[in-house]
Design a protein around this motif. Structure first.
Motif, PDB file in Angstrom:
ATOM      1  N   VAL A  21       0.753  -1.112   0.063  1.00  0.00           N
ATOM      2  CA  VAL A  21      -0.131   0.229  -0.055  1.00  0.00           C
ATOM      3  C   VAL A  21       1.095   1.150  -0.113  1.00  0.00           C
ATOM      4  O   VAL A  21       1.803   1.491   0.828  1.00  0.00           O
ATOM      5  N   LEU A  22       0.635   2.090  -0.978  1.00  0.00           N
ATOM      6  CA  LEU A  22       1.666   3.026  -1.139  1.00  0.00           C
ATOM      7  C   LEU A  22       1.125   4.277  -0.522  1.00  0.00           C
ATOM      8  O   LEU A  22       2.040   5.457  -0.297  1.00  0.00           O
ATOM      9  N   VAL A 273       6.816   1.169   6.632  1.00  0.00           N
ATOM     10  CA  VAL A 273       5.704   2.209   6.657  1.00  0.00           C
ATOM     11  C   VAL A 273       5.713   3.337   5.710  1.00  0.00           C
ATOM     12  O   VAL A 273       6.551   4.198   5.600  1.00  0.00           O
ATOM     13  N   THR A 274       4.795   3.147   4.437  1.00  0.00           N
ATOM     14  CA  THR A 274       4.780   4.190   3.555  1.00  0.00           C
ATOM     15  C   THR A 274       4.047   5.599   3.529  1.00  0.00           C
ATOM     16  O   THR A 274       4.487   6.317   3.314  1.00  0.00           O
ATOM     17  N   SER A 289       1.596   0.299   4.816  1.00  0.00           N
ATOM     18  CA  SER A 289       2.855  -0.156   4.827  1.00  0.00           C
ATOM     19  C   SER A 289       2.866  -1.137   3.734  1.00  0.00           C
ATOM     20  O   SER A 289       1.829  -1.412   2.772  1.00  0.00           O
ATOM     21  N   VAL A 290       4.233  -1.667   3.265  1.00  0.00           N
ATOM     22  CA  VAL A 290       4.290  -2.541   1.938  1.00  0.00           C
ATOM     23  C   VAL A 290       3.718  -3.977   2.654  1.00  0.00           C
ATOM     24  O   VAL A 290       3.676  -4.832   1.692  1.00  0.00           O
TER      25      VAL A 290
ATOM     26  N   PRO B 865      10.046  -5.007  -2.691  1.00  0.00           N
ATOM     27  CA  PRO B 865       8.925  -4.642  -1.857  1.00  0.00           C
ATOM     28  C   PRO B 865       8.896  -3.239  -1.815  1.00  0.00           C
ATOM     29  O   PRO B 865       9.957  -2.403  -1.478  1.00  0.00           O
ATOM     30  N   GLY B 866       7.873  -2.674  -1.904  1.00  0.00           N
ATOM     31  CA  GLY B 866       7.673  -1.093  -1.723  1.00  0.00           C
ATOM     32  C   GLY B 866       8.063  -0.329  -2.928  1.00  0.00           C
ATOM     33  O   GLY B 866       8.384  -0.808  -3.850  1.00  0.00           O
ATOM     34  N   LYS B 867       7.402   0.611  -2.672  1.00  0.00           N
ATOM     35  CA  LYS B 867       7.798   1.779  -3.864  1.00  0.00           C
ATOM     36  C   LYS B 867       8.962   2.166  -3.662  1.00  0.00           C
ATOM     37  O   LYS B 867       9.349   3.354  -2.851  1.00  0.00           O
TER      38      LYS B 867
END
Lengths: 299, 1003
Positions: A21-22, A273-274, A289-290, B865-867
């Motif tokens: 989740v960005l 934590v994005t 968070s990712v 993973p992640g942006k």
């Protein structure tokens, strides 16, 4: 607000996204929240009841940012597909797509009247799109940044962008000035204080910097978290008493605004934590968070 | 057909056919001949030349459609083209009726009668008269403007037609308009009334007959005459009474009580000229003014009502102001002026009453009024208050003034000793007793200093000490008055050093023992000059960082030097401390100081305490104090210090929000109405020379350097034909940018582009610029411009490289697995090139390839993973994409906003942490400036230096982003490319080497 009132208890876990989740954002009154992520969807939630309301699918790549108008009628979102989508909230249909960015679009915001969408991204430009006319051309392109623009904030009269070139640039429409504050470090995210007098900038040297907007003075630095390579949001609490930001190890940090001491730190997610978003009125916060969850935190 | 017509009922008039019109024309012709003139008017029809009935009104139906109905010209009525009046409001003409009239209507209007003032025969006389009249009025009435009203202010109105007519009828100015008959009637009645009143007043006057027996006949005699003169007066010009009260406009407080008005007026006039005029009684005014304006004389009887005819409108020259009677008038004058002898008598009677009773009959003034003005006493000053502030702790020196003066002692014979004693005394006075103790302790063994401990010359020392104290006390007093802080005045290097917590100075011990006198002399001079200088120098100096901290003596001398440099004042010509220094050493030191001073001056950011952590390392860097080398060192220094400039740094630019944006934000366009200039073009030449970037116009040269540098690295790695081709490209690309540089060098001022450009830099720059300009010009003339450019860039220019190889090679290169970044760069370079060389094909043909490489990478990216924000890693390919997107659109018009400058694209290439990068770019630029005087050899050196720097940065960025494997590998690539180049240029001077070291350390 005392430290004890910081939202530290997990109230809900919003599960549904597949993949990271960005961004997670409260709407203007804090009753709903939106999240977007790698699974190319935008999801509308009721964070207080933990209910998933709607999913908006149209993006071709990951969705990096989403914003909703003050009247909750329209959405705008952007992402890896270099387009800005202008959605109707209730029907879930895309009203318009704005194409023109030459790279991934990192951030998008409505202005106060929801008449303009301002987007910014990897192509170092900041573009303003008109929602009222049917033109799909940007009404203005600001390309004074020299590197990727990561984040954008709007006030009633200004457009503020934070860029990897280390600058936070304020474009004052009223006086036609561009004020550039060079922080010396890549700026990852900027967020305005609730009184609009300060800018909190999350820099890639794992430091949050609080700038006075009128003078450009560095008011405070907040350290302790890890932020080195991910786009991570930061924000101030609704009382402007604390500064909060996630960390790459999955924890959430709260700093005292004035003395920059870490007043609270807890592990919230299993991974980076994005995004953090604070409720406009209550002591409530959502984090994304990712680890593909959005969590709701309350006191 | 016929049957049809029978069936239908027709409404309206059928449309006339063509034939009918022609027939009508005939008819019209006939009419014109006068056949039909005999018709009664209501049957006549208005027709035009064509014989058609003329259009009468828009809604009655046009008979002959076409322009004749409406406009009358074939072209039709062309609406006035709209011109915004926003910019020329003043020019908008007032529309007159003639704007809307037809020609014939105008012609009709021609004949109308107009008024004109040119035959105002009496105008002048009338004006004259009115002015006189106004003057007269002015004398009688109170006015806001004292004295007669200036002619310019009061202008008489020109005469009306009525006046003219009256004049024609025999009326003259200054005459009342009265029917003579009516007047006689009126006069008769008036006489009667007067007689009646005379009787009445006789009764009242009876008790005081002595007052006016002789006046009465006179007054009656005078009356007719007076009447006549009065009637001869015309109406006075209306003079506005100035508003002197606080009532609302038009409000008359005395409307229903006019007697009070009189009272009030009298009160006022009494105030104005007290004693001169006498109050007339209320009763009198009551009697005299039944209505606001009473007729002259006594008016009518008590039982009579006023009639319209009774009001003597023309006799209005008389009103209450005139009833004001002067106290000490002669009766005869009174009779003439006031024309009311009887009234006067009443008044004189009433006067007494008024005096007794106060204001009104039956009214008494209160004897005790409870209204009192409240007064506050001034605050009581305590007895022990002293208006001057005394400072609690009296100053040491002041205290010492009380010490009785030691006896006057002749100075010792030894002049050296004398000098020494004086010096020490002075020092002790300045620095305090402590210094004395200190030096006594230190110099116990030294016989020269025996005077301190009661030895030879002690008396003289005492005396000197006292004198010094005396002097200092005076100074202190002075400085106290001038609000100077005494401590600042008192402070010397030692004291300051102590304050700052420095090590106690070695020299004061060491040098005094070795070459004491000389150093004393120095100190003396120091102090002496000190007294001639502002004490500010001391308060300022502590801020100044100490570049020679490890050598306090030197630091001392340096400060001395600084003082001399900035404060002026007394100069120690001998550059004193140099007794033990050789001439050369001194010269060197001086240069040293100069450099340091400059650095310090540059460093207004001195607060950053840059030197406190590390001593200025230009010393370590092997500073050579040759005249040429010094500058260089200075510059590097400035750069080094500049790089550490404090963040955040604020800059402001002009930015132009487009009108639409303003509209959407509901704001007023700040640039409303102004034509948009290219906002950030620094000089006109930039846009003139087709530099496609208007925004970053100021930095093409910098970019050119980065541009140059990276390919250089590549060529270092792989010296292929391709590389050569690339160089060729580079050079052609330079073709565009160099002239700008040249122009820039000549014309532009770089004050705005380099904020951190320091003063000295600016001083030096112009000559350099000129040099650059001349050299470049020379080369231009020589015709080997390209080659010279190539040399300047440090390339060997291949004689002839066909473009085609370039294309082939670069495309071939894509297949090499290891070099996607390189490809990207080639792509950008070529994209860049499209501005000047016909190589667009290459640039575009490359693009799909890049796309694919990027596409190939992106899934990898997603797996992370992640942006993750891979800023720098994506730069290369992303930018090449950008360019591929924009380059094609890039046609030459320079004002095209969309054109993204190649230079600005390239800016971001090789480095990720941009701020550092920018700084380094600035470095390189500066190097370029410097290198310009010795092109061929130093340019390569510069590049190397730059390169080492950028390498350092890359290293750093790789450290920063080591989490990503892809990133990592990329950086390895970078480095692998770097390393050969480094080895290639490994033989560079030790300057850059050491600087490199520094750089690393700092990073």
């Amino acid at each position: 607000m005392s430290t004890s009132e910081l939202p530290r208890k997990e109230a809900n876990v919003l599960k549904g996204h597949e993949g990271a989740v960005l961004a997670a954002r409260f709407n203007s009154d804090g009753n709903y929240c939106l999240s977007c992520g790698k699974d190319r969807t935008i999801r509308l939630w009721n964070p207080h009841r933990g209910i998933h309301i709607k999913t908006y699918k149209s993006h071709g790549r990951e969705v990096r940012d989403v914003h909703v108008t003050l009247d909750n009628s329209k959405l705008c979102s952007c992402g890896g597909d270099r387009q800005i989508f202008y959605w109707d909230v209730s029907t879930g249909r895309v009203i318009r797509k704005f194409r023109g960015h030459d790279g991934e679009v990192n951030a998008v915001k409505f202005n106060e009247y929801a008449s303009v969408v301002v987007s910014t991204g990897y192509d170092r430009s900041l573009r303003a799109w008109d929602c009222r006319s049917h033109s799909t051309e940007p009404i203005q392109i600001i390309d004074s940044f020299s590197d990727t623009v990561m984040s954008v904030c709007l006030t009633k009269t200004e457009i503020i962008g934070g860029s990897v070139d280390g600058t936070v640039r304020t474009f004052d429409i009223r006086i036609g000035r561009e004020i550039s504050d060079d922080l010396g470090q890549p700026v990852n995210c900027i967020s305005l204080s609730n009184d609009n007098n300060c800018i909190l900038a999350n820099c890639l040297d794992s430091t949050l910097r609080l700038l006075d907007r009128s003078t450009g003075e560095l008011l405070q630095e907040y350290k302790g978290h890890a932020c080195k390579s991910y786009k991570m949001d930061c924000c101030l609490t609704n009382s402007d008493a604390h500064v909060t930001c996630g960390s790459e190890d999955g924890s959430i940090f709260f700093w005292d605004l004035v003395d920059a001491s870490v007043v609270s730190k807890f592990r919230a997610h299993s991974s980076v934590v994005t995004s953090v978003s604070y409720h406009p009125k209550d002591n409530c916060m959502i984090t994304s968070s990712v680890d593909s969850t959005v969590r709701v935190w309350k006191t | 057909m016929d049957s049809d017509e029978e069936d239908y009922v027709f409404f309206g008039t059928p449309i006339e056919r063509e034939e009918e019109i022609t027939s009508r024309r005939k008819k019209a012709a006939a009419e014109a001949s006068g056949n039909l003139r005999s018709l009664p008017p209501w049957k006549q029809e208005v027709r035009d030349e064509e014989g058609r009935r003329r259009f009468h009104g828009a809604f009655t139906g046009g008979f002959s459609a076409g322009y004749f109905n409406t406009v009358g010209t074939k072209e039709g009525w062309a609406p006035q083209s709209f011109t915004s009046s926003r910019k020329s409001r003043a020019e908008v003409k007032q529309q007159s009726i003639f704007n809307f009239l037809d020609e014939d209507e105008k012609a009709e209007l021609e004949g109308t009668l107009g008024t004109s003032s040119q035959f105002d025969t009496f105008g002048f006389t009338a004006a004259e008269f009115a002015r006189k009249q106004a003057d007269k009025e002015q004398k009688q009435r109170p006015s806001a403007i004292p004295g007669p009203v200036p002619d310019e202010l009061v202008l008489p109105a020109s005469e009306s037609i009525g006046v003219k007519l009256l004049l024609k009828m025999g009326w003259r100015h200054g005459r009342a308009i009265k029917d003579s008959c009516a007047r006689s009637l009126y006069d008769a009645r008036r006489e009667a009334r007067k007689a009646f009143l005379a009787f009445a007043s006789e009764d009242v006057k009876a008790p005081y007959p002595a007052n006016d027996p002789d006046e009465e006949p006179e007054s009656f005699m005078a009356q007719p005459v007076d009447n006549d003169t009065r009637s001869s007066k015309s109406l006075p010009a209306f003079v506005c009474n100035p508003k002197q009260d606080l009532h609302g406009l038009g409000y008359d407080p005395f409307k229903h009580a006019p007697e009070f008005r009189e009272k009030k007026r009298l009160h006022l006039s009494n105030d104005k000229q007290h004693g001169y005029r006498k109050a007339i009684s209320i009763k009198d005014s009551l009697f005299g003014s039944k209505s606001g304006k009473a007729a002259p004389g006594f008016g009518i009887g008590a039982l009579e009502e006023y009639d319209a005819e009774d009001e003597d409108i023309y006799g209005a020259g008389y009103d209450f102001e005139e009833t004001c009677v002067e106290e000490d008038e002669e009766p005869s004058r009174l009779s003439i002026e006031s024309k009311q002898p009887s009234r006067l008598s009443i008044e004189s009677k009433q006067k007494v009453v008024a005096k007794d009773q106060g204001v009104l009959p039956g009214f008494k003034v209160a004897s005790v009024s409870d209204y009192q003005l409240e007064r506050f006493d001034p605050p009581i000053i305590p007895k022990d208050f002293v208006p001057h502030h005394k400072f609690p702790g009296p100053l040491e020196t002041l205290r010492k003034l009380d010490v009785p003066s030691p006896p006057e002692v002749p100075p010792p014979d030894d002049s050296n000793l004398k000098l020494l004693i004086e010096g020490v005394a002075k020092l002790v006075t300045r620095c305090g007793k402590l210094f004395e103790d200190l030096s006594r302790k230190k110099n116990q063994s030294n016989p020269l200093f025996s005077f301190l401990s009661g030895g030879d010359g002690h008396d003289y020392y005492e005396r000197r000490l006292w004198e010094e104290h005396q002097k200092l006390g005076d100074q202190a007093k002075l400085s106290l008055d001038g609000k100077h802080s005494l401590s600042a005045r008192k402070m010397t290097a030692e004291g300051r050093g102590k304050l700052l917590g420095e090590k106690p100075l070695d020299r004061s011990t060491k040098e005094t023992t070795s070459s004491s006198i000389a150093s004393r002399k120095f100190q003396l001079q120091f102090n002496l000059s000190d007294t001639f200088k502002k004490p500010d120098s001391f308060s300022k100096l502590p801020e100044v960082a100490k570049p020679f901290k490890d050598d306090p003596a030197k630091q001392e001398r340096f400060e001395q030097f600084l003082k001399e440099k900035y404060e002026g004042g007394l100069r120690s010509t001998g550059y004193s401390s140099a007794s033990n220094m050789s001439e050369a050493a001194r010269a060197r030191e001086k240069l040293d100081f100069e450099a340091a001073a400059e650095v310090l001056e540059k460093g207004k950011w001195g607060k950053e305490s840059m030197v406190s952590t590390q001593p200025l390392d230009f010393l370590a860097a092997g500073m050579q104090f040759t005249s040429g080398g010094l500058e260089q060192v200075k510059d590097t220094h400035a750069e080094d210090l500049v790089t550490k400039e404090k963040y955040p740094r604020r800059e402001e630019f002009q930015w132009r929000p487009l009108p639409v944006l303003c509209k959407r934000f509901d704001l007023i366009d700040p640039f409303m109405g102004k034509p948009p200039p290219a906002p950030r073009v620094r000089s006109k030449i930039d846009s003139l020379l087709f530099i496609p970037d208007s925004v970053k116009g100021a930095k093409p040269e910098e970019d050119a350097i980065t541009n140059r540098d990276v390919p250089a690295a590549q060529t270092g790695a792989q010296k292929t034909i391709e590389g050569a081709a690339e160089e060729e490209i580079e050079i052609v690309a330079e073709n565009v940018e160099r002239p700008v540089d040249l122009y820039k060098a000549i014309f532009s001022d770089d004050s705005d582009e380099d904020v951190e450009d320091t003063i000295t830099k600016k001083v030096e720059d112009p000559e350099k610029k000129i040099e650059v300009a001349t050299t470049t010009l020379n080369r231009l003339i020589a015709g080997d411009f390209l080659e010279s450019l190539g040399k300047e860039l440090g390339f060997e220019v291949p004689p002839d490289t066909p473009y085609s190889t370039n294309k082939a090679n670069s495309s071939a290169q894509i297949e090499t697995p290891n070099s996607d970044a390189v490809i990207a760069k080639v792509g950008t370079v070529e994209g860049h090139r499209t501005f000047c060389a016909p190589n667009v094909g290459t640039g575009t043909s490359l693009n799909p390839e890049q796309e694919t490489t990027q596409g190939g990478e992106s899934p990898k990216n997603e797996s992370i993973p992640g942006k993750s924000v891979r800023y720098s890693s994506k730069h290369t390919d992303g930018l090449s994409e950008n360019i591929s997107g924009t380059v094609n659109a890039d046609k030459f018009p320079p004002e095209d906003k969309k054109v993204r400058s190649p230079s600005s694209c390239q800016r971001n290439w090789s480095s990720s942490s941009s701020s550092e990068y920018e700084r380094s770019r600035k470095h390189s630029r500066r190097h370029r400036y410097r290198s310009s005087d010795s092109y061929s050899d130093s340019s390569s050196d510069d590049r190397d230096r730059y390169h080492s720097r950028s390498k350092g940065k890359r290293k750093r960025s790789s450290r920063e982003k080591s989490s990503s494997s892809r990133k990592h590998s990329k950086h390895h690539k970078h480095r692998s490319r770097d390393s050969p180049s480094r080895s290639h240029h490994g033989s560079e001077g030790e300057h850059s080497e050491s600087r490199k070291e520094k750089r690393k350390r700092r990073n």
